[in-house]
Scaffold this active site. Structure first.
Site, PDB file in Angstrom:
ATOM      1  N   LYS A 130      36.562  24.918  48.587  1.00  0.00           N
ATOM      2  CA  LYS A 130      35.950  26.112  48.005  1.00  0.00           C
ATOM      3  C   LYS A 130      34.978  26.741  48.987  1.00  0.00           C
ATOM      4  O   LYS A 130      34.243  26.040  49.676  1.00  0.00           O
ATOM      5  CB  LYS A 130      35.205  25.738  46.714  1.00  0.00           C
ATOM      6  CG  LYS A 130      36.120  25.476  45.525  1.00  0.00           C
ATOM      7  CD  LYS A 130      35.309  25.277  44.262  1.00  0.00           C
ATOM      8  CE  LYS A 130      36.199  25.138  43.043  1.00  0.00           C
ATOM      9  NZ  LYS A 130      35.419  24.972  41.808  1.00  0.00           N
ATOM     10  N   TYR A 139      32.580  11.528  36.336  1.00  0.00           N
ATOM     11  CA  TYR A 139      33.622  10.499  36.341  1.00  0.00           C
ATOM     12  C   TYR A 139      33.101   9.142  35.888  1.00  0.00           C
ATOM     13  O   TYR A 139      33.878   8.287  35.497  1.00  0.00           O
ATOM     14  CB  TYR A 139      34.254  10.400  37.734  1.00  0.00           C
ATOM     15  CG  TYR A 139      34.999  11.648  38.102  1.00  0.00           C
ATOM     16  CD1 TYR A 139      36.240  11.936  37.529  1.00  0.00           C
ATOM     17  CD2 TYR A 139      34.459  12.585  38.985  1.00  0.00           C
ATOM     18  CE1 TYR A 139      36.918  13.100  37.832  1.00  0.00           C
ATOM     19  CE2 TYR A 139      35.140  13.749  39.295  1.00  0.00           C
ATOM     20  CZ  TYR A 139      36.361  14.001  38.718  1.00  0.00           C
ATOM     21  OH  TYR A 139      37.031  15.163  39.013  1.00  0.00           O
TER      22      TYR A 139
END
Length: 298
Positions: free
Chosen positions: A172, A279
């Site tokens: 990105k 996560y």
């Protein structure tokens, strides 16, 4: 200042000053166009520099009846960023979204697959099909390197540093990072390049692109989604999955096997460790094992 001019200037700011990708910029400006359409449909004549909080609130209220709280929060965040830009550029003194209350939403945990499900998905690929070897390599590369779909389709042969054990990824905001590559993935990529890709004549501009379609052009994001969706149906997987699911599974499986968050953050290309920390919450059994292994009472 007209809305279209303001939006165009804002897009330029996001591209040059913040270095965001086209997809991210499109996402940022999509809701601004909806706001502009809302003003036109309700015959409200007001410029971006004069619009007040009440009008923005009316727009949010109308949108709220059509979308969930998470989408509402995203829209408010996007509008706030736009008006912050106008304040920064001295087009406005205040931000009309400052008093808007963002809906309270829980943290969305990413969808993941088990290790067995990932193996079943890859095993379901028909290697006798002309694109079978390529498709297996695509899934292996996403899962073993934790790539975003945009990073995968942009991957070039010149990004492969097999002797050093890394691949170079443009993430990105055009930020580069180097990701270690597993020996198995190297083998599949080598087989694909030497036995499959060399049978395809790349079209102009795609000579260095790693993954090609039958016409010698790069793959689209949609094509990768379709490949994975078809495999999910073939294996009777009862959940909506895409390339991001394999990326999330990569992160979850590494963490479960003992990887530290900082290393995971670098491999995933997250700017903030907070993004990676999600996560930790995907597998409570993992947390239970950590507690039992490290707590002094055990």
């Amino acid at each position: 200042m007209k809305w279209q001019n303001a939006i165009n200037d804002y897009r330029l700011f996001l591209k040059i000053e913040r270095g965001l990708s086209k997809n991210t910029i499109d996402s940022y400006t999509r809701d601004l166009k909806k706001l502009n359409l809302f003003l036109d449909e309700n015959e409200i004549i007001v410029s971006p520099t004069k619009i007040d909080g009440e009008i923005v609130k009316q727009f949010i209220y109308e949108v709220a009846t059509k979308v969930n709280p998470r989408s509402q929060a995203r829209i408010i965040s996007g509008l706030r960023s736009f008006f912050d830009y106008l304040v920064f550029e001295d087009y406005r003194v205040t931000n009309p979204t400052d008093l808007l209350e963002t809906p309270k939403i829980g943290r969305k945990l990413p969808d993941t697959l088990s290790e067995d499900q990932v193996n079943e998905l890859i095993a379901a690929i028909d290697l006798s099909h002309p694109q079978g070897e390529r498709n297996r390599t695509i899934l292996e590369t996403i899962y073993c390197c934790g790539l975003r779909v945009g990073e995968l389709i942009a991957l070039k042969i010149s990004d492969l540093f097999f002797e050093e054990g890394f691949i170079r990824v443009s993430g990105k905001g055009s930020k580069e990072r180097y990701i270690p590559i597993h020996a198995t993935t190297k083998r599949y990529i080598s087989i694909y390049i030497n036995q499959i890709r060399n049978q395809i004549k790349p079209q102009k501009g795609f000579e260095d692109t790693l993954f090609l379609n039958r016409r010698g052009k790069g793959l689209s994001r949609q094509m990768v989604f379709i490949i994975i969706k078809d495999l999910a149906e073939k294996t009777d997987l009862k959940k909506q999955i895409g390339p991001h699911t394999l990326r999330h599974s990569f992160a979850t499986h590494l963490l479960r096997r003992g990887a530290d968050l900082r290393s995971l953050q670098q491999m995933l290309g997250h700017e903030s460790i907070t993004t990676t920390e999600v996560y930790v919450h995907t597998d409570t059994s993992f947390l239970q094992e950590v507690l039992e292994k490290y707590h002094p009472r055990n």
